[in-house]
Design an enzyme around this catalytic site. Structure first.
Site, PDB file in Angstrom:
ATOM      1  N   LEU A   1       0.803  -1.220   0.000  1.00  0.00           N
ATOM      2  CA  LEU A   1       0.000   0.000   0.000  1.00  0.00           C
ATOM      3  C   LEU A   1       0.841   1.278   0.000  1.00  0.00           C
ATOM      4  O   LEU A   1       0.414   2.333   0.446  1.00  0.00           O
ATOM      5  CB  LEU A   1      -0.989  -0.030   1.180  1.00  0.00           C
ATOM      6  CG  LEU A   1      -1.898  -1.278   1.197  1.00  0.00           C
ATOM      7  CD1 LEU A   1      -2.889  -1.221   2.331  1.00  0.00           C
ATOM      8  CD2 LEU A   1      -2.620  -1.486  -0.134  1.00  0.00           C
TER       9      LEU A   1
ATOM     10  N   ASN B   1       0.529  -5.802 -10.136  1.00  0.00           N
ATOM     11  CA  ASN B   1      -0.222  -5.418  -8.943  1.00  0.00           C
ATOM     12  C   ASN B   1      -1.577  -6.120  -8.974  1.00  0.00           C
ATOM     13  O   ASN B   1      -2.155  -6.302 -10.044  1.00  0.00           O
ATOM     14  CB  ASN B   1      -0.436  -3.895  -8.949  1.00  0.00           C
ATOM     15  CG  ASN B   1      -1.248  -3.417  -7.754  1.00  0.00           C
ATOM     16  OD1 ASN B   1      -0.992  -3.814  -6.620  1.00  0.00           O
ATOM     17  ND2 ASN B   1      -2.237  -2.567  -8.000  1.00  0.00           N
TER      18      ASN B   1
ATOM     19  N   HIS C   1      -5.371  -5.539  -7.728  1.00  0.00           N
ATOM     20  CA  HIS C   1      -6.252  -4.484  -7.204  1.00  0.00           C
ATOM     21  C   HIS C   1      -7.645  -5.080  -6.973  1.00  0.00           C
ATOM     22  O   HIS C   1      -8.167  -5.773  -7.848  1.00  0.00           O
ATOM     23  CB  HIS C   1      -6.325  -3.307  -8.186  1.00  0.00           C
ATOM     24  CG  HIS C   1      -7.147  -2.182  -7.664  1.00  0.00           C
ATOM     25  ND1 HIS C   1      -6.678  -1.316  -6.684  1.00  0.00           N
ATOM     26  CD2 HIS C   1      -8.415  -1.799  -7.916  1.00  0.00           C
ATOM     27  CE1 HIS C   1      -7.619  -0.444  -6.381  1.00  0.00           C
ATOM     28  NE2 HIS C   1      -8.689  -0.713  -7.120  1.00  0.00           N
TER      29      HIS C   1
HETATM   30  C1  GAR Z   1      -5.942  -7.162  -1.107  1.00  0.00           C
HETATM   31  O1  GAR Z   1      -7.350  -7.126  -1.182  1.00  0.00           O
HETATM   32  C2  GAR Z   1      -5.341  -6.405  -2.290  1.00  0.00           C
HETATM   33  O2  GAR Z   1      -6.075  -6.561  -3.465  1.00  0.00           O
HETATM   34  C3  GAR Z   1      -5.424  -4.991  -1.790  1.00  0.00           C
HETATM   35  O3  GAR Z   1      -5.050  -5.067  -0.424  1.00  0.00           O
HETATM   36  C4  GAR Z   1      -5.435  -6.358   0.092  1.00  0.00           C
HETATM   37  C5  GAR Z   1      -4.226  -7.014   0.736  1.00  0.00           C
HETATM   38  O4  GAR Z   1      -4.563  -8.225   1.350  1.00  0.00           O
HETATM   39  N1  GAR Z   1      -4.571  -4.126  -2.559  1.00  0.00           N
HETATM   40  C6  GAR Z   1      -4.879  -2.861  -2.837  1.00  0.00           C
HETATM   41  O5  GAR Z   1      -5.872  -2.295  -2.414  1.00  0.00           O
HETATM   42  C7  GAR Z   1      -3.868  -2.147  -3.724  1.00  0.00           C
HETATM   43  N2  GAR Z   1      -4.410  -0.902  -4.224  1.00  0.00           N
HETATM   44  P1  GAR Z   1      -3.465  -9.340   1.671  1.00  0.00           P
HETATM   45  O6  GAR Z   1      -2.362  -8.654   2.467  1.00  0.00           O
HETATM   46  O7  GAR Z   1      -4.209 -10.340   2.514  1.00  0.00           O
HETATM   47  O8  GAR Z   1      -2.962  -9.917   0.379  1.00  0.00           O
END
Ligand code: GAR
Length: 210
Positions: free
Chosen positions: A93, A110, A112
Site C-alpha cells: 500500500l 499489482n 487491485h
Molecule cells: C488485497 O485485497 C489487495 O487486493 C489490496 O489489499 C489487500 C491485501 O490483502 N490491494 C490494494 O488495495 C492495492 N491498491 P493481503 O495482504 O491479505 O494480500
C-alpha cells in the site's frame, strides 16, 4: 526457459502472498521462485507467512528515512540485489517510486480489489475500495491484475474477474469474497503466464498466448 525470480511486496496480512506460495507448491505456478518478501510494515502477518515458507524477508519502511528519495533508493537496491525479474505487489500500500517503475518496465504486477477503472486510483486501497463499491450500489465488483506504470492503477490489464455483490455485504464480507473468488486465483495465474513467456505488452495492452 530461465526460472523467473520474483520479489513480493506486502503491507499486511499477506493472503495474496500465501496464494503465490501455495500456487508454487501445487504447480499452479511453474518455472518461478520467490527470491524475497519485502514489507513496509514491521510485525505484519505476511512476514510470518514468508518465514514459514523459508523465504527471506526484509522490512523497508518510509518511516525509517528522513527523505523519501532515500526510501525509494533503498527499496530499489534491495529488489535489485535479490536478482528480481518480476516485482509482485501483493497488497503493498505504498506508492511505487518512479525509479523502480523506470527500471522494471512491464516487470511489476499489482493486484487491485476492483474491476479497474472502477474504484481505482488515488485513495482506493484495501477496505476503502469495497466501502466505495457498496456505497455506489454496484451489483458486480471483482479484481484486476495489471502491470504497473506511472499512472496509479492504470497500467496494462492482464486479467480481471467479476464477483457478485450481495445486498447484505459489509466491506469485509465483500473483500473476503473477492479475495477467495478472484484475487487468489488471478495473481498466481498471471505470474505463471509471465513465467512461461505467454504475455506480451503492445501499445499499452496485454496479449496472452493460450
Ligand atoms: C488485497 O485485497 C489487495 O487486493 C489490496 O489489499 C489487500 C491485501 O490483502 N490491494 C490494494 O488495495 C492495492 N491498491 P493481503 O495482504 O491479505 O494480500
Amino acid at each position: 526457459m530461465k526460472t523467473l525470480s520474483i520479489t513480493v511486496l506486502v503491507s499486511g496480512g499477506g493472503t495474496n502472498l500465501q496464494a503465490v506460495i501455495d500456487g508454487l507448491a501445487d504447480g499452479t505456478i511453474t518455472n518461478t521462485k520467490i527470491a524475497g518478501v519485502i514489507s513496509n510494515n514491521p510485525g505484519v502477518y505476511a512476514l510470518e507467512r514468508a518465514a514459514k515458507a523459508n523465504i527471506p524477508s526484509f522490512v523497508i519502511s518510509p518511516k525509517d528515512y528522513e527523505l523519501r528519495e532515500d526510501f525509494n533508493l533503498a527499496l530499489k537496491e534491495k529488489i535489485d540485489s535479490l536478482g528480481t525479474d518480476l516485482v509482485v505487489l501483493a497488497g503493498f500500500l505504498v506508492r511505487i517510486p518512479e525509479i523502480l517503475i523506470d527500471a522494471y518496465e512491464n516487470r511489476i504486477v499489482n493486484i487491485h480489489p476492483a474491476l479497474i477503472p472502477a474504484f481505482s486510483g488515488k485513495g482506493y486501497y484495501g477496505l476503502l475500495v469495497h466501502e466505495a463499491a457498496l456505497k455506489r450500489g454496484v451489483k458486480l465488483s471483482g479484481a484486476t491484475v495489471h502491470f504497473v506504470n506511472k499512472d496509479l492503477d492504470a497500467g496494462p490489464i492482464i486479467a480481471q474477474k467479476a464477483v457478485e455483490v450481495l445486498e447484505d455485504d459489509s466491506p469485509k464480507t465483500l473483500q473476503r469474497r473477492i479475495m477467495e473468488q478472484a484475487e487468489w486465483k488471478l495473481l498466481p495465474e498471471a505470474i505463471n503466464l509471465i513465467a512461461n513467456g505467454k504475455i506480451r505488452v503492445e501499445n499499452g495492452k496485454v496479449f496472452i498466448e493460450r
